[in-house]
Design a protein around this motif. Structure first.
Motif, PDB file in Angstrom:
ATOM      1  N   HIS A 127       0.829  -1.202   0.000  1.00 28.63           N
ATOM      2  CA  HIS A 127       0.000   0.000   0.000  1.00 28.63           C
ATOM      3  C   HIS A 127       0.865   1.255   0.000  1.00 28.63           C
ATOM      4  O   HIS A 127       0.639   2.200  -0.760  1.00 28.63           O
ATOM      5  N   ASP A 128       1.878   1.272   0.894  1.00 34.44           N
ATOM      6  CA  ASP A 128       2.728   2.453   1.002  1.00 34.44           C
ATOM      7  C   ASP A 128       3.485   2.711  -0.285  1.00 34.44           C
ATOM      8  O   ASP A 128       3.617   3.863  -0.721  1.00 34.44           O
ATOM      9  N   GLU A 131       1.072   4.023  -2.964  1.00 31.78           N
ATOM     10  CA  GLU A 131       0.728   5.418  -2.723  1.00 31.78           C
ATOM     11  C   GLU A 131       1.880   6.327  -3.143  1.00 31.78           C
ATOM     12  O   GLU A 131       1.667   7.377  -3.752  1.00 31.78           O
ATOM     13  N   ARG A 132       3.094   5.912  -2.833  1.00 31.35           N
ATOM     14  CA  ARG A 132       4.261   6.718  -3.187  1.00 31.35           C
ATOM     15  C   ARG A 132       4.411   6.844  -4.696  1.00 31.35           C
ATOM     16  O   ARG A 132       4.612   7.943  -5.228  1.00 31.35           O
ATOM     17  N   ALA A 134       2.116   6.503  -6.933  1.00 28.96           N
ATOM     18  CA  ALA A 134       1.008   7.292  -7.464  1.00 28.96           C
ATOM     19  C   ALA A 134       1.335   8.782  -7.400  1.00 28.96           C
ATOM     20  O   ALA A 134       1.045   9.540  -8.339  1.00 28.96           O
ATOM     21  N   HIS A 135       1.941   9.204  -6.311  1.00 27.42           N
ATOM     22  CA  HIS A 135       2.330  10.610  -6.192  1.00 27.42           C
ATOM     23  C   HIS A 135       3.378  10.982  -7.232  1.00 27.42           C
ATOM     24  O   HIS A 135       3.342  12.064  -7.818  1.00 27.42           O
ATOM     25  N   GLU A 146       5.827   9.759   2.948  1.00 24.86           N
ATOM     26  CA  GLU A 146       4.847  10.138   3.961  1.00 24.86           C
ATOM     27  C   GLU A 146       5.381   9.693   5.308  1.00 24.86           C
ATOM     28  O   GLU A 146       5.590   8.504   5.535  1.00 24.86           O
TER      29      GLU A 146
END
Length: 221
Positions: A127-128, A131-132, A134-135, A146
């Motif tokens: 997940h982390d 998310e990274r 995607a940014h 994050e």
């Protein structure tokens, strides 16, 4: 319960990709590791890489006691595929009063359960990382980390308004709610940013702030 020191050994339970990578990296850094998995073939394959790697059922508290797990200060539950084994193993480590427990979660529900039973550090690698990435894909960031629920560090390029002006005169916190904490000029290493730092085109900066504000700031480049 063992006392903590910077050289405290670590128990790593579950030797999938995540657990194996973690155990190998800890050993590379000079940390003593006891690695545990319930699959003999996996343990055999890693016996030449990890000094202390054993086959055992981590859901059996007596097996953990026999391996001396209660003597460890830190433990990582890296079991991902078997949620029942992950949760039961983590609960046994809590029962054994391991002070510093880390556990891998494969979903938010899994993470919530681990937190509820007393695991102090829950990580969601997939997940982390998703998310990274995607940014990075959708924004103008060179890197994104994050560090809390609503706080992040971003590596990006300075927008035009910062170039050629000392940072102390830019009023970044007032205008954008962010802080430039580091800067890397071409051919140089990263260094701390100060009020007198003057950024140039081609510099790379590290910016801190709430997620919303660093995302908005990165779009200025």
């Amino acid at each position: 319960m063992a006392e903590y020191s910077r050289d405290s050994p670590v128990v790593v339970i579950g030797l999938g990709r995540f657990g194996t990578s973690l155990a190998v990296e800890l050993v590379r850094r000079g940390t003593e590791v006891l690695a545990i998995d319930n699959r003999p073939k996996v343990v055999q394959n890693l016996s030449g890489t990890l000094t202390h790697v054993v086959t055992a059922d981590s859901t059996d508290i007596e097996a953990l006691r026999q391996l001396g797990v209660p003597d460890f200060y830190q433990a990582v539950v890296a079991i991902g595929g078997d949620l029942e084994a992950s949760i039961l193993t983590a609960s046994l480590l809590v029962e054994l009063e391991i002070e510093n427990i880390w556990a891998k979660a494969v979903s938010r529900q899994h993470a919530r359960i681990l937190e509820q039973i007393g695991v102090g550090h829950v990580v969601q690698p997939e997940h982390d990382m998703g998310e990274r990435v995607a940014h990075l894909v959708t924004g103008r960031m060179l890197d994104y980390i994050e560090v809390d629920d609503n706080f992040a560090l971003v590596k990006t390029l300075p927008p035009k308004e910062l170039v050629g002006v000392p940072l102390g005169e830019c009023k970044l916190r007032t205008k954008h709610g962010v802080t430039v904490v580091g800067v890397k000029s071409q051919g140089q290493e990263f260094t701390y940013a100060t009020a007198s730092t003057v950024l140039m085109y081609g510099d790379v900066i590290i910016v801190s702030g709430t997620i919303e504000k660093v995302e908005r700031f990165a779009e200025l480049t």
